[in-house]
Motif scaffolding. Structure first.
Motif, PDB file in Angstrom:
ATOM      1  N   LYS A 191       0.838  -1.193   0.000  1.00  0.00           N
ATOM      2  CA  LYS A 191       0.000   0.000   0.000  1.00  0.00           C
ATOM      3  C   LYS A 191       0.876   1.247   0.000  1.00  0.00           C
ATOM      4  O   LYS A 191       0.545   2.256  -0.613  1.00  0.00           O
ATOM      5  N   MET A 192       2.004   1.134   0.707  1.00  0.00           N
ATOM      6  CA  MET A 192       2.805   2.329   0.928  1.00  0.00           C
ATOM      7  C   MET A 192       4.158   1.922   1.507  1.00  0.00           C
ATOM      8  O   MET A 192       4.245   0.967   2.262  1.00  0.00           O
ATOM      9  N   ILE A 193       5.206   2.654   1.109  1.00  0.00           N
ATOM     10  CA  ILE A 193       6.513   2.455   1.741  1.00  0.00           C
ATOM     11  C   ILE A 193       6.950   3.768   2.364  1.00  0.00           C
ATOM     12  O   ILE A 193       6.974   4.803   1.692  1.00  0.00           O
ATOM     13  N   LEU A 194       7.256   3.719   3.665  1.00  0.00           N
ATOM     14  CA  LEU A 194       7.650   4.933   4.382  1.00  0.00           C
ATOM     15  C   LEU A 194       9.111   4.855   4.784  1.00  0.00           C
ATOM     16  O   LEU A 194       9.596   3.774   5.145  1.00  0.00           O
TER      17      LEU A 194
ATOM     18  N   LYS B 127       1.146   8.326  11.678  1.00  0.00           N
ATOM     19  CA  LYS B 127       1.185   8.364  10.218  1.00  0.00           C
ATOM     20  C   LYS B 127       0.971   6.954   9.642  1.00  0.00           C
ATOM     21  O   LYS B 127       0.183   6.760   8.710  1.00  0.00           O
TER      22      LYS B 127
ATOM     23  N   TYR C  48      -2.089   5.564   7.279  1.00  0.00           N
ATOM     24  CA  TYR C  48      -1.909   4.905   5.983  1.00  0.00           C
ATOM     25  C   TYR C  48      -2.545   3.520   5.990  1.00  0.00           C
ATOM     26  O   TYR C  48      -3.111   3.081   4.998  1.00  0.00           O
TER      27      TYR C  48
ATOM     28  N   SER D 254      -6.293   3.915   5.676  1.00  0.00           N
ATOM     29  CA  SER D 254      -6.822   4.616   4.515  1.00  0.00           C
ATOM     30  C   SER D 254      -7.426   3.614   3.536  1.00  0.00           C
ATOM     31  O   SER D 254      -6.866   2.555   3.273  1.00  0.00           O
TER      32      SER D 254
END
Ligand SMILES: Nc1ncnc2c1ncn2[C@@H]1O[C@H](COP(=O)(O)OP(=O)(O)OP(=O)(O)O)[C@@H](O)[C@H]1O
Ligand SMILES: [Mg+2]
Lengths: 245, 258
Positions: free
Chosen positions: A208-211, A233, A237, A240
């Motif tokens: 979904k996301m890389i932080l 945060k 994510y 979401s």
């Protein structure tokens, strides 16, 4: 160090990983987080060479993954220790399999036992140990092999809150003492933020996301505001796109 | 280790004492030559042991060890093969399931015709009876090993042979020990039966022969000999368990103390 491109994995007709791509630099840490069943363990097994994907490319240290790689160590969710072997024998097993001579083997096992503070358990069997002690034995068994890549599946999920923090501190300490790439799976946002320089958020077989997490490595991080900001945060994510949250 | 052994010894003394008391009570209660006085039997047993009983017991022991030895080696091998290999399991297991419940003892005459009247047929009939249980136990034991253990072993870099040595064999060892115990019990019972045909040696033959001559004290001395034989075999297995499955003993102790 790790380069994954368009990885897709099926169990029978069920898709566990769907077109997953990411890279992890050498000697950095990465935490994978996501809800149960999203494919985290599957991804780890693929990187360990235990599962063959349907399609996609994976390289570790520049080499495509084809089966077991001797410099990759894997720690399973339930530690994967052998109940019929003592702590000592469990730790020396990987060395024995690699054909090291006895003297060298003893020396490595002794020093790793000392480093992890588990010398006094060396003659015990895994079932005589607590969860945290078992986890340390599992880490010792992996570190004895001097891996350049360490894969861990939910290293602290079975531990109580205090033991959990001790273990997380230990992992940071070991990482600083032994340069290696660490990739771990976790359910806990706090753990991901404390242990991951990179945080990969997964959901339903996809990333979904890389932080990026610049605060990794600060042993005092839990007492700082930034820690909670990042945790928040990550939480946002993760949630979401969920209608019901 | 010594703790386990001395514990075994204490259990033995206790078991024997209870047995003797029950026997004596039964003797006093029933007042018939069918249940002789235990002390008399023991005396007779001691007298008969060196010259007579020993050779009968030895003949039986050789047959039992032969049968169990063949069964364990072939049963464990087949069990491992079917446990590890799904294709082999699909081919072999149906045959085993069909043969398992067949009363093999009824085929004793067939065994005697095929393998002669001597020890071969006696050993093979016992083998035919106990081997199935060993095959099935071993196969199920292999299947019960958690998948994660295989992953763990393979990620340590083990090859096939090392998987057997460090993972599969130790994992199923407690099951093999259990099926050994069952095999001993069964093989003594079967042997008793098969020793009544075409032999003049064997503790089964001795007991039935004394019975024919209505010599109950000797018969009981024979039963004592047979029991002793079974007992010694059981103790050998206990010892093997302490040596080979220390982790299981410790686990048991843990739950006992908990
Ligand atoms: N051996 C298997 N056979 C069939 N399906 C499987 C197998 N292992 C996992 N799956 C399925 O693949 C999906 C991903 O599983 P995986 O174990 O990778 O999830 P996970 O993210 O590690 O979950 P958890 O956090 O609960 O450990 C799940 O839907 C699961 O049901
Ligand atoms: Mg998992």
């Amino acid at each position: 160090m790790i380069d994954v491109k368009n990885l897709t994995v099926y169990y029978g007709s069920e898709r566990a990983l769907d077109d997953v791509s990411f890279t992890i630099e050498k000697n950095t840490t990465c935490a994978i987080i996501g809800p149960s069943g999203c494919g985290k363990t599957t991804l780890l097994y693929c990187l360990a060479g235990l599962l063959a994907p349907l399609s996609g490319n994976m390289t570790v240290g520049g080499q495509p993954i084809s089966g077991i790689r001797l410099d990759t160590a894997l720690i399973l969710q339930d530690y994967g220790l052998f109940p019929w072997k003592t702590v000592w024998k469990n730790i020396s097993l990987g060395l024995q399999v690699r054909g090291l001579d006895k003297a060298k083997e003893n020396q490595i096992v002794e020093s790793i036992l000392r480093e992890l503070g588990i010398e006094k358990y060396k003659k015990k069997y895994p079932m005589e140990l607590s969860g945290g002690q078992k986890q340390r034995v599992a880490i010792a068994r992996s570190l004895a092999l001097k891996p350049d890549l360490l894969l861990m599946d939910e290293p602290s999920s079975a531990l109580d809150a205090i033991t959990k923090e001790h273990l997380q501190n230990l992992i940071v300490k070991l990482y600083k003492a032994h340069p290696m790439t660490i990739m771990m799976v976790t359910h806990s946002i706090e753990e991901a933020v404390f242990l991951g320089q990179k945080i990969v958020i997964m959901d339903e077989g996809k990333i979904k996301m890389i932080l990026d997490n610049p605060h990794f490595g600060d042993e005092d991080l839990r007492n700082k505001q930034e820690f909670y900001n990042i945790c928040l945060k990550v939480r946002q994510y993760m949630n979401s796109g969920d209608q019901d949250e | 280790m010594n703790k386990h052994i001395s514990r075994l010894k204490l259990d033995t003394v206790y078991g024997l004492l209870i047995l003797l008391v029950l026997w004596e009570l039964l003797h006093l209660l029933i007042q018939s030559t069918v249940i002789p006085e235990p002390f008399m039997v023991i005396k007779r047993f001691v007298n008969l042991l060196p010259g007579t009983l020993m050779s009968h017991m030895l003949a039986s022991l050789v047959r039992i060890i032969g049968a169990i030895g063949i069964s364990i080696v072939s049963g464990v091998a087949l069990g491992l093969f079917t446990g590890v290999n799904d294709k082999a399991d699909k081919l072999i297991s149906p045959i085993i399931y069909v043969l398992y419940p067949v009363p093999k003892i009824a085929f004793l005459p067939v065994f005697m015709i095929l393998f002669g009247l001597g020890d071969t047929s006696k050993i093979l009939i016992v083998t035919a009876i106990i081997v199935f249980q060993i095959i099935v136990t071993t196969r199920d034991g292999v299947r019960e090993i958690p998948k994660g253990m295989f992953y763990s072993a393979r990620s340590l870099g083990m090859n096939k042979l090392e998987l057997y040595r460090h993972l599969i064999i130790p994992a199923i060892m407690p099951k093999i020990i259990t099926s050994l115990r069952i095999s001993i019990g069964t093989s003594i019972a079967v042997l008793f039966f098969s020793e009544n045909y075409a032999t003049r040696y064997g503790i089964g033959y001795f007991i039935m022969n004394c019975w024919t001559f209505i010599n109950y004290v000797d018969m009981y001395a024979g039963i004592l000999g047979l029991s002793l034989l079974g007992y010694v075999l059981f103790k050998v297995v206990d010892y093997a368990e302490v040596k080979l499955c220390r982790w299981v003993m410790i686990a048991k102790e843990g739950t006992r103390n908990a």
